[in-house]
Scaffold this motif. Structure first.
Motif, PDB file in Angstrom:
ATOM      1  N   TYR A   1       1.021  -1.176   0.072  1.00 48.43           N
ATOM      2  CA  TYR A   1       0.061  -0.045   0.022  1.00 48.43           C
ATOM      3  C   TYR A   1       0.816   1.362  -0.018  1.00 48.43           C
ATOM      4  N   GLY A   2       2.201   1.190  -0.504  1.00 42.01           N
ATOM      5  CA  GLY A   2       2.986   2.470  -0.641  1.00 42.01           C
ATOM      6  C   GLY A   2       3.728   2.675   0.716  1.00 42.01           C
ATOM      7  N   PRO A   3       4.384   3.846   0.623  1.00 42.64           N
ATOM      8  CA  PRO A   3       5.089   4.273   1.769  1.00 42.64           C
ATOM      9  C   PRO A   3       4.249   4.922   2.900  1.00 42.64           C
ATOM     10  N   ALA A   4       4.659   4.907   4.045  1.00 41.87           N
ATOM     11  CA  ALA A   4       4.077   5.819   5.339  1.00 41.87           C
ATOM     12  C   ALA A   4       3.393   7.009   4.896  1.00 41.87           C
ATOM     13  N   GLY A   5       2.234   7.290   5.482  1.00 40.17           N
ATOM     14  CA  GLY A   5       1.540   8.395   4.938  1.00 40.17           C
ATOM     15  C   GLY A   5       0.822   8.480   3.526  1.00 40.17           C
ATOM     16  N   GLY A   6       0.503   7.133   3.136  1.00 44.67           N
ATOM     17  CA  GLY A   6       0.113   7.244   1.769  1.00 44.67           C
ATOM     18  C   GLY A   6      -1.483   7.308   1.719  1.00 44.67           C
ATOM     19  N   GLY A   7      -1.982   7.213   2.950  1.00 45.05           N
ATOM     20  CA  GLY A   7      -3.611   7.497   3.123  1.00 45.05           C
ATOM     21  C   GLY A   7      -4.135   6.143   3.392  1.00 45.05           C
TER      22      GLY A   7
END
Length: 119
Positions: A95-101
């Motif tokens: 789900y992508g990098p931290a803070g990606g929603g």
């Protein structure tokens, strides 16, 4: 098969996708871009905390591989019906990098997947 259990690993999280067959199936083979019917369990690599389980919902999940996270798109093809496979998926293929929603952004994820049907 029964719901698996996953213990939180002691080693550092891998930087690339890890695919490990627990049981090799003998049925139809999952193909890239195909449809799969699976039972699965997902846990957070770091904490070992479960975040999703089709077993707990009491029914298998069915979906096109093309709509799933990259780790599933790469890790399921070649698997055969009747098999159980473990995928360890780094954030870049989840789900992508931290803070990606997404609540799981920035997390390395472990899935144990039982392939029930492939077409």
């Amino acid at each position: 098969m029964e719901k698996p259990s996953i213990d939180a690993p002691q080693e550092p999280a891998p930087v690339d996708l890890v695919v490990r067959d627990i049981t090799v199936g003998e049925g139809a083979e999952a193909v890239a871009g195909g449809y799969v019917k699976v039972h699965y369990l997902g846990v957070d690599f770091e904490s070992g905390e479960e975040f999703d389980s089709s077993w707990d919902r009491g029914e298998a999940a069915e979906f096109p591989l093309a709509g799933l996270i990259e780790g599933w798109q790469e890790g399921i093809p070649g698997m055969k019906v009747g098999g159980r496979r473990e995928l360890i998926i780094p954030p870049v293929k989840a789900y992508g990098p931290a803070g990606g929603g997404h609540p799981l952004s920035g997390r390395t994820l472990i899935f144990v997947i039982d392939l029930l049907d492939a077409r």
